[in-house]
Write an enzyme that holds these catalytic residues in place. Structure first.
Site, short mmCIF file in Angstrom:
data_model
loop_
_atom_site.label_atom_id
_atom_site.label_comp_id
_atom_site.label_asym_id
_atom_site.label_seq_id
_atom_site.Cartn_x
_atom_site.Cartn_y
_atom_site.Cartn_z
N ASP A 245 4.81 -6.55 -0.51
CA ASP A 245 4.56 -5.16 0.60
C ASP A 245 5.12 -3.85 -0.39
OD1 ASP A 245 5.64 -3.18 2.41
OD2 ASP A 245 4.09 -4.31 3.29
N ILE A 246 4.41 -3.12 -0.54
CA ILE A 246 4.66 -1.71 -1.29
C ILE A 246 5.58 -0.97 -0.23
CG2 ILE A 246 3.78 0.20 -2.19
CD1 ILE A 246 1.19 -0.87 -2.90
N GLU A 288 -0.97 -2.17 2.68
CA GLU A 288 -0.18 -2.14 1.27
C GLU A 288 0.37 -3.55 1.02
OE1 GLU A 288 2.79 -0.63 4.45
OE2 GLU A 288 0.40 -0.51 4.14
#
Length: 375
Positions: A245-246, A288
Site C-alpha cells: 500500500d502506497i 493504491e
C-alpha cells in the site's frame, strides 16, 4: 500386285503395338499414381488448414505451424519470425504466462532490416538455394542448414507482420522458377490465423489487466492464486504473498492532482515489477493497493524481495507529467503458505493467505509505514 505382308513384318508390327500399349499403360499408371499422391497432399493440406483455422490460442497455433506443417508439407525445417517493433507482443505473451522459450523456432525482431535479406521488405515469396548471407538468421535455431528455402512474407491489410520460413535438405525442393500460388495461399492463411489468435489473446489480456498501470487486475491475481496453490501442492513448494500500500497516497492526489497520483501509481507498479521474476505475479487490487505472489519462495527470500521493493520506492523521487517531482514510500505485509498450511479447499487457503498478508500490512502501517512486516 501382291500386297501380302510377310509374317515377320506382321510380327514386328504386333510387337511394336504391344510395346506402345505397355508404354501407354505405364504412363497411365504414373498419371493415376500422381493423381492419387496429389489427392493425398490436398487432403493433408486441407486437414492442416482446418487445424490452424480452429486454433483459438497462440500456443496452439504455433505448435501446429511447427509440427503439423512440417509433416504435411514434408519439410525438414520450419521457422517463424514475427515483427514486434516495441516488444509489446512479447510483453503481452509473457504477462499471459505463455512460455516463448518452448518455441525455439519462433523469433521476434523489431524491424525487417534485421534479417539482412535482399529486397526486404518482401511482398512476395522468394524461393531458391540456401545462402548463408541472406538466410543464416532465419534458420539459426536449426541443427542443419537447409539446401533450398522458401521465405514467405506474412501480410495483413498490406502490412508485414512476419516471415514464415521453409527449409529442405533437397537442393531442388524450392527453385526460383517455381510457381508461388500455393505458397502465397499458405502465407495468407497463416497470417490471418496469427492475427485472429493474437486478437483473442489481446482480449484476454485486456480483461485481466489494469488499464492504468498495465499490470494484472484483481480478477487475474485471484485466479492465479488458485492456480499457484494447486501447483504448489503438486510440486511441494511454498508460495509467498505480499500486500502493498502506497503511504499517504491521498496527500499525493491532494498536492499533485489526480494526474500526479496516476503518474505515481504507474511508476510504483514499474518499480515493483522490476524486482520480480517472470514466474511471479503482480496485480493492482484497487486504489493504491497492490498484491504480489512469489512462486517457490521461502520467507527469507520473500523478505529480501520485499525489502528491495521498499527501498526502490523510497530511494528516489517520482517524475510527474507536469514536470514536477514527489517522493513517497510503501508499506508491505508479507506471509508465506508452506506445505503444512496448503491443504483443503483452495479458495479457503487463498482467502487466509490474503487475510494474513493484509494483517501484516496493517501492522506495517501502524508501525510507522515505509516498512515490511511478516505474519
Amino acid at each position: 500386285m501382291n500386297h501380302t505382308l510377310h509374317p515377320a513384318h506382321i510380327q514386328h508390327q504386333l510387337e511394336q503395338m504391344r510395346q506402345e500399349n505397355l508404354l501407354l499403360r505405364t504412363r497411365l499408371q504414373d498419371i493415376l499414381e500422381q493423381a492419387h499422391r496429389n489427392q493425398n497432399i490436398m487432403e493433408r493440406h486441407q486437414h492442416f488448414d482446418l487445424k490452424i483455422i480452429g486454433a483459438s490460442h497462440f500456443e496452439e497455433l504455433i505448435s501446429h505451424i511447427f509440427s503439423a506443417l512440417a509433416i504435411t508439407s514434408e519439410l525438414d525445417m520450419v521457422t517463424l519470425i514475427l515483427l514486434d517493433a516495441r516488444t509489446d507482443l512479447q510483453k503481452m505473451l509473457a504477462d499471459l504466462r505463455i512460455d516463448l522459450s518452448s518455441f525455439p523456432h519462433l523469433h521476434f525482431i523489431r524491424h525487417s532490416k534485421e534479417l539482412q535479406i535482399h529486397s526486404l521488405p518482401l511482398l512476395k515469396p522468394v524461393l531458391g538455394p540456401y545462402q548463408d548471407l541472406h538466410h543464416a538468421r532465419l534458420f539459426r535455431c536449426c541443427h542443419k542448414k537447409p539446401r533450398s528455402v522458401a521465405v514467405i512474407p506474412l501480410l495483413r491489410q498490406n502490412k508485414l507482420i512476419g516471415y514464415l520460413n521453409l527449409g529442405s535438405l533437397q537442393a531442388d525442393r524450392f527453385q526460383h522458377s517455381m510457381a508461388t500460388d500455393f505458397i502465397e495461399r499458405l502465407g495468407s492463411i497463416i497470417a490471418i490465423c496469427l492475427e485472429n489468435v493474437l486478437n483473442n489473446e489481446r482480449l484476454v489480456y485486456i480483461g485481466l489487466t489494469d488499464p492504468l498501470t498495465q499490470v494484472s487486475n484483481r480478477r487475474y491475481v485471484e485466479q492465479r492464486m488458485l492456480e499457484e496453490i494447486a501447483r504448489a501442492r503438486r510440486q511441494n513448494y511454498s508460495i509467498a504473498c505480499m500486500y502493498l500500500d502506497i503511504d499517504y497516497f491521498k496527500n499525493i492526489n491532494d498536492q499533485c492532482g489526480h494526474q500526479g497520483g496516476d503518474d505515481v501509481l504507474c511508476e510504483v507498479a514499474r518499480r515493483i515489477k522490476a524486482e520480480l521474476r517472470l514466474s511471479d505475479t503482480l496485480g493492482r487490487f484497487g486504489g493504491e493497493e497492490f498484491v504480489v505472489l512469489l512462486i517457490n519462495t521461502s520467507l527469507h527470500d520473500a523478505a529480501l524481495v520485499a525489502e528491495r521493493i521498499r527501498r526502490s520506492i523510497a530511494s528516489s523521487p517520482f517524475a510527474l507529467t507536469d514536470g514536477g517531482q514527489c517522493k513517497t514510500s510503501i508499506s508491505i505485509g508479507l506471509t508465506v503458505v508452506g506445505l503444512q498450511e496448503n491443504f483443503g479447499d483452495a479458495n479457503h487457503v487463498a482467502r487466509e493467505m490474503l487475510a494474513r498478508a493484509d494483517h501484516a500490512l496493517y501492522a506495517a502501517k501502524h508501525g510507522g509505514r515505509n516498512r515490511v512486516c511478516y505474519q
